[in-house]
Design an enzyme around this catalytic site. Structure first.
Site, PDB file in Angstrom:
ATOM      1  N   TYR A 134       0.833  -1.190   0.000  1.00 17.39           N
ATOM      2  CA  TYR A 134       0.000   0.000   0.000  1.00 17.39           C
ATOM      3  C   TYR A 134       0.872   1.246   0.000  1.00 17.39           C
ATOM      4  CZ  TYR A 134      -4.400  -2.375   1.381  1.00 17.39           C
ATOM      5  OH  TYR A 134      -5.535  -3.135   1.429  1.00 17.39           O
TER       6      TYR A 134
ATOM      7  N   GLU B  88      -5.710  -1.262   8.556  1.00 19.78           N
ATOM      8  CA  GLU B  88      -5.517  -1.038   9.987  1.00 19.78           C
ATOM      9  C   GLU B  88      -4.564   0.135  10.224  1.00 19.78           C
ATOM     10  OE1 GLU B  88      -7.397  -4.006   8.944  1.00 19.78           O
ATOM     11  OE2 GLU B  88      -5.346  -4.721   8.915  1.00 19.78           O
TER      12      GLU B  88
ATOM     13  N   GLU C 244     -11.363  -2.051  -1.674  1.00 24.72           N
ATOM     14  CA  GLU C 244     -12.566  -2.653  -1.094  1.00 24.72           C
ATOM     15  C   GLU C 244     -13.700  -1.631  -0.996  1.00 24.72           C
ATOM     16  OE1 GLU C 244     -10.898  -4.306   2.521  1.00 24.72           O
ATOM     17  OE2 GLU C 244     -10.791  -6.278   1.614  1.00 24.72           O
TER      18      GLU C 244
ATOM     19  N   GLU D 112      -6.171 -10.916  -1.350  1.00 33.99           N
ATOM     20  CA  GLU D 112      -5.815 -10.967   0.071  1.00 33.99           C
ATOM     21  C   GLU D 112      -6.223 -12.322   0.639  1.00 33.99           C
ATOM     22  OE1 GLU D 112      -7.576  -7.798   2.272  1.00 33.99           O
ATOM     23  OE2 GLU D 112      -6.514  -6.217   1.194  1.00 33.99           O
TER      24      GLU D 112
ATOM     25  N   TYR E 102       0.507  -9.857  13.073  1.00 39.95           N
ATOM     26  CA  TYR E 102      -0.488 -10.496  12.205  1.00 39.95           C
ATOM     27  C   TYR E 102      -0.373 -12.017  12.141  1.00 39.95           C
ATOM     28  CZ  TYR E 102      -4.106  -9.900   8.636  1.00 39.95           C
ATOM     29  OH  TYR E 102      -5.298  -9.899   7.962  1.00 39.95           O
TER      30      TYR E 102
END
Length: 653
Positions: free
Chosen positions: A83, A129, A188, A268, A333
């Site tokens: 990103y 997040e 999304e 993803e 994660y």
């Protein structure tokens, strides 16, 4: 004549050389495109399938980019996905930063040098997040702005950003010699309430203008018909995302509803899941992810594993979900590479699955980076925060009848101290309340320096306080991270509505936007202050700074090394080492107990300075006043689940 013949022959030879060069250039032109006939991608005319993993350069120190990328390459990946967080590069309007940990072009070049292609996700919204899904908080200056829509004020800010970012990207596209094979538009979007296709069309036009017609533009949405319907438009190739426990065949059927031909893509495939303060650390079994990966690859699909390495929410960059629950500093994660870049059992298991479908690189895999336990470091209380306002707020306070929020104060992260006087005698406990849930996100209350308690968004809306009429009421408000997913990402911080004392609204506010990072960088130079007498209770102390330092021996080879810092007896706060904002600690709530400390912020040639801002209660009155450097992280401390357990793989990234 001989001279003429010589010149003619030389010219003819030069012409043939130019033609030959042009012919070679055309024939060698790099291409990456969708092959609808064969349901795949084509790279340089050959069928191609990417096996990718997510890494967020904003969550990994640039010192370690090469190490992490090489480990991803050695796992058998042929691509990485990343990103671009808008607010990481444009914290203030028109002030762009692209150096150090923000050097996007250098990261992309390192990926290229490591043999990895890149799937780029430049937003403008990314979720991830990350604070406000990477939308800059200053956009909220016009509080009626509709984010992620055709709202003219929002589009003007997006265009301004993309007009800077996308020209940097174009030379790094695959067809221009760089590693970027595809670019995602928005993120999304089908999960957002607006469902504004004009907005998406605007973005497609903007991306095409800057990047050209050859690059593959795509959308990603959760695998439901509604999500993809709202999340894509003509000009975008529709991909889906889903977790390893979902019905993979049905998920790809959703993609096929919108893309009858072309490559199957799970953008993803979740290797783990995110954490929240006050909830248990989330893990996904290795067998679950390897089984899903094997199925996806067996179908001939393209896949990106989210995350392959999670990294760290240094500073204030973490996001939050609703009902309000902030994510912790660690973004480990439960990924194949740990937060600190360590190889895990999951890493090697995934490598073996990939080996079934493509050759994995030969040669040694870079080992996990060594960790060192530097031991306990004594701290001492240096300053009560309220005594340092002239240092922490050098521009001076702002006064208003009613409280102003962070954006109105041009304070986008961190803390603001709100001060007023008690308008009446409160010798008996009197209710201080936020009746409209207007404390965003957590407020630390003192009266004449005496701690009273904490107000907390969605959880603690009222406390009883005591004090005399005219006493100073201080409310230190912490922005714990903006909501990054869903309808409520326009997340204002501070006292966003007024407070009441008993039945009366409080007025006459003096507000101090605190620049703590700058003050810590200057080592909180001591000054003379008129101060309140410091007081504590059995539960709370006034917010205060604690200072200490430690030396790392220069004669020992390979030091400094990575480490983790533990907070025995501490409650909640923020920590800086050598001026670097490591992030938030909150062992009283968990599940994260230790914070990751990368070696590049440490020094062997000078003392390493530690600054802790403890917001609630330190151990220093009754126990050793120390923090401790250890060689093993603790991310999964048992906590009572004080919030409803959230569903795995619900929501977006």
């Amino acid at each position: 004549m001989a001279s003429f013949v010589g010149v003619f022959c030389l010219s003819h030879l030069l012409f043939l050389t130019i033609i030959s060069t042009l012919t070679w250039t055309v024939s060698a032109k790099r291409t990456f495109q969708i092959d609808y006939e064969n349901n795949c991608f084509k790279k340089d005319g050959e069928s191609f399938r990417y096996i990718s993993g997510s890494i967020h350069y904003s969550r990994v120190p640039h010192y370690y980019w090469k190490d992490r990328l090489l480990k991803m390459y050695m796992a058998g990946l042929n691509a990485v996905q990343t990103y671009v967080p808008w607010n990481f590069h444009e914290v203030m309007p028109k002030k762009f930063v692209f150096d150090g940990d923000r050097d996007l072009e250098h990261f992309l070049q390192l990926a290229n040098d490591s043999g990895l292609l890149v799937i780029l996700r430049p937003g403008p919204y990314i979720c991830a997040e990350w604070d406000m899904g990477s939308l800059p908080a200053w956009i909220l200056k016009k509080d009626s702005v509709v984010l992620r829509s055709s709202d003219p004020d929002y589009l003007a800010a997006v265009d301004q950003w993309m007009n800077v970012l996308l020209p940097k990207i174009r030379p790094l596209l695959y067809n221009n010699g760089g590693p970027i094979i595809s670019v995602q538009v928005e993120n999304e979007y089908g999960s957002y309430f607006a469902c504004d296709h004009d907005y998406l069309r605007h973005l497609v036009k903007l991306f095409r203008y800057h990047l050209g017609d050859e690059v593959v533009l795509f959308s990603t949405d959760g695998s439901s018909l509604h999500n993809v319907q709202c999340g894509t438009v003509d000009g975008l190739y529709a991909a889906v995302d889903f977790g390893p426990t979902e019905n993979i065949t049905k998920c790809f059927e959703v993609q096929r509803h919108f893309e009858p031909k072309g490559p199957l893509i799970n953008s993803e495939l979740y290797t783990g899941w995110l954490d929240h303060w006050g909830e248990k650390h989330q893990v996904v079994a290795t067998s679950v992810i390897t089984r899903a990966l094997d199925t996806v690859l067996g179908l001939g699909a393209n896949v990106n594993m989210y995350m392959f390495i999670g990294g760290t929410n240094f500073g204030y960059w973490n996001g939050a979900n609703t009902p309000y629950a902030a994510q912790p500093t660690s973004y480990d994660y439960d990924a194949p590479l740990s937060e600190a870049g360590d190889l895990t059992v999951k890493y090697f298991a995934i490598r073996e699955v990939i080996r079934k479908y493509k050759k994995v690189p030969d040669g040694p895999i870079p080992p996990s980076v060594p960790k060192f336990a530097y031991g306990p470091v004594p701290l001492k209380r240096q300053h009560i925060l309220s005594e340092m306002l002239d240092v922490l707020c050098p521009s001076g306070p702002v006064k208003s009848v009613y409280p102003l929020n962070f954006v109105q104060l041009n304070q986008y992260f961190g803390f603001v101290l709100y001060r007023t006087l008690l308008p009446k005698d409160c010798s008996s406990p009197t209710s201080l309340s936020s009746p409209l849930n207007g404390v965003h996100d957590r407020a630390y209350i003192t009266v004449d320096g005496v701690p009273q308690g904490v107000l907390e968004r969605d959880k603690m809306l009222s406390i009883n306080i005591t004090g005399k009429s005219g006493a100073t009421l201080d409310i230190l408000v912490e922005n714990q991270g903006r909501v990054n997913f869903g309808k409520y990402i326009n997340d204002f911080k501070g006292l966003v509505t007024n407070l009441t004392l008993g039945k009366d609204f409080l007025t006459g506010w003096t507000m101090y936007p605190l620049d703590i990072d700058d003050a810590v960088g200057q080592e909180l130079k001591e000054k003379s202050h008129k101060s309140f007498l410091s007081s504590t209770s059995s539960t709370f102390s006034a917010p205060a700074f604690y200072i200490g330092s430690f030396d790392i021996p220069s004669g020992i080879p390979d030091l400094p090394q990575d480490t983790f810092i533990n907070f025995p007896g501490w409650t909640k706060g923020q920590i800086w080492i050598n001026g670097f904002n490591l992030g938030r600690y909150w062992p009283a709530r968990g599940p994260q107990i230790t914070l990751y400390v990368p070696r590049h912020i440490l020094s062997t040639s000078a003392p390493n300075n530690i600054t802790v801002l403890e917001l609630e209660k330190s151990p220093c009155d009754v126990k050793p006043c120390v923090v401790e450097f250890v060689d093993t992280p603790v991310l999964n401390a048992t906590v009572s689940n004080i919030f409803p357990r959230r569903k795995f793989f619900a929501g977006g990234h």
